[in-house]
Scaffold this active site. Structure first.
Site: not given
Lengths: 144, 370
Positions: B80, B315, B319
């Site tokens: 990530c 959120k 993502h």
């Protein structure tokens, strides 16, 4: 129960979830198996090639204390698509009585019964069946 | 010493784009960034492509769409944190003197549902069902609640805030507001994390053009936003949960010659709501243990003293793994230029931070100054 699983593993009716992660003591009790550094004494689970504390490469396998304390947990209600076992299940962070941090499953415990600080002990339990339909056994904690 | 400026930022909207390839969306983002910079593909001297699962040489596939100019291209995978890592590497490439104008694009097309295939498949963690991203955050959440009294309502407030911000962002995947009750009543995924506290899986792409201060003004007359510090670090043995992000941020602050108290704007890794609460603490916005109070008191709102995730964050903006770190910098750029429209922060930030973290214990931080 433990003796049966020990025999099942020896005869190949069941398979361990990963090699060198647990063993049975002379009393038949299951223990997690950690790597222990012969230089600084640091023990870690699962096994590693080098000590994460002093970086030396002289690690031996050592069975851990069977008791421990629950440090954190979560109830997995939607798991990874790779997971072949049942949901929900509990993932637990446990520190054993000899001070080793372990991340594994907590079984034999209803989600609402799990509580940080509770006493747990080592067990070996079936998780799912593999491609040859053998039970896959893993080292877990259960409420003490 | 060479300073590195952001001269262009561009995105492709986040969402589900089954009719487009990763190359389609990345190309759009990159072209938008080039246009914003007033630059052409032929000005680009190196290309850093950030993605996690788009396949071999995905960056080259996008580069070839623009044309075969022979420049170096690098595919960057760091879970990530891939996007922030790519920006860190691109910044270093410019500082080294190797290049003056560099393109960074982050992109991803993802499958629905909880992310699978994390870690070596035969490992204990993978076989035992332990490599579940929401579960990793849930373990931290339970501990945070136990140690500091953080509440489920405080965590839910992060989702409420970020949806409110996302509703104002035209490239966000979710442009709907949610109420505290809706978040609290959404189904449990990994206790105490509820569905509306999880970032979605997404398709999306973001790109920035970086340039040395020597050439930046040849391209644009817009305010220059400088990458004042950046760092990519990994976890250490036997330390607290917050240590790696704290250490990484401190490295970047030191490079930038500022402290956490100077930060006026942040985009951080709210993959799950507890993450954002912990990042307030890790990045130094409040003491360890007081993140719950920080969101509750409204400091992180767009109108607050330190707006966090005005884009909507992971959120609500979405993502797409390889995109996120780059999209955060697009948002910082637009906000610091004053181009963020209805979600424009009101404190005219002079210093900002972006932060991502990922599987394997990687943390990546970048600090920006105007």
């Amino acid at each position: 129960m433990e003796t049966n699983y020990q025999e099942a593993l020896e005869k190949g009716w069941a398979a361990p979830v990963a090699k060198d992660t647990f063993t049975f003591g002379e009393d038949g009790k299951p223990h997690f198996v950690a790597s222990k550094c012969t230089h600084c004494g640091t023990a870690v689970f699962p096994a590693v090639l080098r000590c994460p504390n002093c970086f030396k490469a002289d690690m031996t396998h050592t069975p851990l204390a069977t008791g421990g304390e629950l440090k954190s947990f979560t109830v997995v209600r939607q798991g990874s698509p790779d997971w072949k076992g049942d949901v929900p299940y509990i993932i637990a962070q446990v520190t054993t009585d000899d001070g080793v941090k372990i991340l594994t499953q907590l079984l034999g415990c209803a989600p609402e019964q799990a509580e940080i600080g509770m006493r747990v002990e080592t067990d070996v339990r079936p998780l799912f069946n593999d491609a040859e339909d053998r039970q896959v056994l893993g080292p877990v904690f259960i409420p003490a | 010493m060479t300073q590195v400026a952001i001269i262009g930022a561009g995105m492709h909207p986040c969402g589900r784009h089954p009719d487009k390839t990763f190359a389609d969306i990345a190309f759009t983002a990159a072209q938008n960034a080039l246009d914003d910079a007033g630059a052409n593909w032929t000005d680009i001297q190196a290309f850093f492509a950030s993605h996690t699962r788009q396949g071999i040489s995905a960056g080259e596939i996008i580069g070839q769409e623009f044309g075969l100019t022979g420049i170096p291209m690098f595919n960057v995978e760091n879970a990530c944190a891939s996007g922030t890592t790519a920006i860190h590497m691109a910044t270093q490439a410019i500082k080294s003197g190797a290049h003056d104008v560099v393109l960074v694009a982050g992109f991803e097309k993802m499958q629905r549902g909880v992310i699978g295939g994390i870690g070596e498949p035969s490992s204990f963690g993978a076989r035992m069902g332990l490599n579940v991203m929401p579960a990793m955050y849930a373990l931290k959440a339970k501990k945070h609640m136990h140690e500091f009294g953080t509440t489920e309502e405080q965590m839910a407030m992060v989702a409420v805030k970020n949806h409110k911000n996302g509703a104002l962002n035209p490239i966000a995947q979710y442009r709907n507001e949610v109420t505290l009750e809706e978040v609290m009543n959404s189904r449990l995924v990994c206790d105490p994390i509820k569905l509306l506290e999880c970032c979605p899986t997404s398709d999306g792409a973001a790109a920035i053009v970086l340039a040395s201060d020597k050439v930046a003004r040849r391209f644009t007359q817009k305010p220059l936003i400088y990458v004042a510090g950046s760092s990519v670090e990994t976890s250490r043995y036997g330390v607290d949960d917050w240590e790696a992000s704290r250490r990484t941020a401190e490295t970047a602050y030191e490079m930038a010659g500022i402290g956490a108290g100077d930060i006026q704007l942040a985009e951080c890794h709210d993959a799950f709501t507890i993450g954002e609460i912990m990042h307030y603490e890790e990045l130094g916005f409040c003491p360890i243990g007081e993140g719950g109070r920080f969101i509750e008191e409204g400091h992180a709102d767009i109108t607050g003293k330190l707006p966090v995730n005005p884009s909507g964050g992971l959120k609500a903006r979405g993502h797409p793994l390889g995109m996120t770190g780059v999209a955060q910098v697009c948002e910082i750029t637009w906000q610091m230029r004053g181009e963020a429209g209805p979600r424009q922060v009101q404190n005219d930030p002079k210093a900002a931070i972006t932060h991502t973290q990922g599987y394997g214990g990687v943390c990546a931080v970048a600090v920006f100054k105007k």
